[in-house]
Design a protein around this motif. Sequence first.
Motif, PDB file in Angstrom:
ATOM      1  N   GLY A  42      -1.848  13.072  13.829  1.00 43.20           N
ATOM      2  CA  GLY A  42      -1.194  12.696  12.589  1.00 43.20           C
ATOM      3  C   GLY A  42      -1.905  13.303  11.402  1.00 43.20           C
ATOM      4  N   TRP A  43      -1.119  13.645  10.354  1.00 40.64           N
ATOM      5  CA  TRP A  43      -1.719  14.183   9.145  1.00 40.64           C
ATOM      6  C   TRP A  43      -0.774  14.019   7.961  1.00 40.64           C
ATOM      7  CZ3 TRP A  43       1.031  17.092  12.488  1.00 40.64           C
ATOM      8  CH2 TRP A  43       1.905  18.058  11.991  1.00 40.64           C
ATOM      9  N   ARG A  44      -1.379  14.010   6.779  1.00 40.38           N
ATOM     10  CA  ARG A  44      -0.625  14.020   5.524  1.00 40.38           C
ATOM     11  C   ARG A  44      -0.445  15.467   5.112  1.00 40.38           C
ATOM     12  NH1 ARG A  44      -0.862   8.851   2.685  1.00 40.38           N
ATOM     13  NH2 ARG A  44       0.513   9.798   1.143  1.00 40.38           N
ATOM     14  N   ASP A  45       0.708  15.792   4.597  1.00 37.43           N
ATOM     15  CA  ASP A  45       0.978  17.154   4.162  1.00 37.43           C
ATOM     16  C   ASP A  45       0.128  17.456   2.930  1.00 37.43           C
ATOM     17  OD1 ASP A  45       2.232  19.504   2.915  1.00 37.43           O
ATOM     18  OD2 ASP A  45       3.786  19.197   4.436  1.00 37.43           O
ATOM     19  N   ALA A  49       2.402  15.183  -1.158  1.00 39.91           N
ATOM     20  CA  ALA A  49       1.539  14.008  -0.981  1.00 39.91           C
ATOM     21  C   ALA A  49       2.202  12.833  -0.269  1.00 39.91           C
ATOM     22  CB  ALA A  49       1.005  13.551  -2.332  1.00 39.91           C
ATOM     23  N   VAL A  50       3.495  12.629  -0.446  1.00 38.88           N
ATOM     24  CA  VAL A  50       4.150  11.468   0.174  1.00 38.88           C
ATOM     25  C   VAL A  50       4.586  11.732   1.609  1.00 38.88           C
ATOM     26  CG1 VAL A  50       4.929  10.523  -2.020  1.00 38.88           C
ATOM     27  CG2 VAL A  50       6.451  12.039  -0.718  1.00 38.88           C
ATOM     28  N   ARG A  51       4.420  12.937   2.100  1.00 40.64           N
ATOM     29  CA  ARG A  51       4.892  13.272   3.440  1.00 40.64           C
ATOM     30  C   ARG A  51       3.750  13.266   4.445  1.00 40.64           C
ATOM     31  NH1 ARG A  51       8.462  18.235   3.589  1.00 40.64           N
ATOM     32  NH2 ARG A  51       9.786  16.804   2.446  1.00 40.64           N
ATOM     33  N   GLY A  52       4.044  12.744   5.631  1.00 36.74           N
ATOM     34  CA  GLY A  52       3.111  12.765   6.740  1.00 36.74           C
ATOM     35  C   GLY A  52       3.849  13.135   8.016  1.00 36.74           C
ATOM     36  N   ALA A  70       5.308   5.113   1.201  1.00 37.19           N
ATOM     37  CA  ALA A  70       5.883   4.338   0.109  1.00 37.19           C
ATOM     38  C   ALA A  70       5.036   4.503  -1.136  1.00 37.19           C
ATOM     39  CB  ALA A  70       5.969   2.863   0.498  1.00 37.19           C
ATOM     40  N   GLU A  71       5.676   4.374  -2.270  1.00 34.48           N
ATOM     41  CA  GLU A  71       4.951   4.392  -3.550  1.00 34.48           C
ATOM     42  C   GLU A  71       4.055   3.171  -3.605  1.00 34.48           C
ATOM     43  OE1 GLU A  71       5.397   6.639  -6.176  1.00 34.48           O
ATOM     44  OE2 GLU A  71       6.701   7.866  -4.914  1.00 34.48           O
ATOM     45  N   ARG A  72       2.866   3.329  -4.124  1.00 32.20           N
ATOM     46  CA  ARG A  72       1.945   2.196  -4.271  1.00 32.20           C
ATOM     47  C   ARG A  72       2.229   1.502  -5.593  1.00 32.20           C
ATOM     48  NH1 ARG A  72      -2.924   2.674  -0.962  1.00 32.20           N
ATOM     49  NH2 ARG A  72      -2.744   4.591   0.196  1.00 32.20           N
ATOM     50  N   SER A  73       2.153   0.187  -5.553  1.00 34.56           N
ATOM     51  CA  SER A  73       2.314  -0.567  -6.795  1.00 34.56           C
ATOM     52  C   SER A  73       1.305  -1.700  -6.821  1.00 34.56           C
ATOM     53  CB  SER A  73       3.734  -1.136  -6.899  1.00 34.56           C
ATOM     54  OG  SER A  73       3.976  -2.020  -5.846  1.00 34.56           O
ATOM     55  N   LEU A  96       2.604   1.740   3.777  1.00 29.15           N
ATOM     56  CA  LEU A  96       3.885   1.616   4.469  1.00 29.15           C
ATOM     57  C   LEU A  96       4.487   3.010   4.579  1.00 29.15           C
ATOM     58  CD1 LEU A  96       6.220  -0.006   5.689  1.00 29.15           C
ATOM     59  CD2 LEU A  96       7.133  -0.223   3.356  1.00 29.15           C
ATOM     60  N   PHE A  97       4.637   3.469   5.811  1.00 29.17           N
ATOM     61  CA  PHE A  97       5.300   4.743   6.074  1.00 29.17           C
ATOM     62  C   PHE A  97       6.671   4.451   6.656  1.00 29.17           C
ATOM     63  CE2 PHE A  97       0.963   6.394   6.118  1.00 29.17           C
ATOM     64  CZ  PHE A  97       1.114   7.641   5.532  1.00 29.17           C
TER      65      PHE A  97
END
Length: 165
Positions: A42-45, A49-52, A70-73, A96-97
Amino acid sequence: MQPLVESDIRSALGNANEAELAQLTLPVHFFVAEWAHLDAFGWRDPRIAVRGYLVTELDGAPAGVVLRAAERSGSHHRAAICNLCHTQQPGDQVVLFSARRAGAAGARGDSVGTYICSDLACQETVRLGRPAAPSEVQPSAIELERIEGLARRTRAFVADVLAVR
């Protein structure tokens, strides 16, 4: 897991559209991965930034999914648990993905979501504390249980997204 090349990854991503495949960026550690010691990758693009991405094996073949973080809030001072590696982390290190389902369900907008370590490094996390030379020392029973549990949950998540039964 058998060693993979870039074309294996691209063909394994069962919920990816053509634009996502064209934008895919492999991480540097892909080229030096010890595939024999991995049940998933697994990796983050690094460019989006939001894609893994999460790739494992189903029925002996690579299978993977494109993920969206998910966007962080708000603040994340509480602890959280990754649903794949079952490791407790500070709240800002679990995200949360969601993954669009493959096929017609995904075209309708259906998706599956779960909380995963934000860096998608669950494979390394369950092996923390393991000696630098894994072939020289056998992992403990607890470590083996954590590794097998991660592999099982990762395969189940990917199979659910891809509707593999």
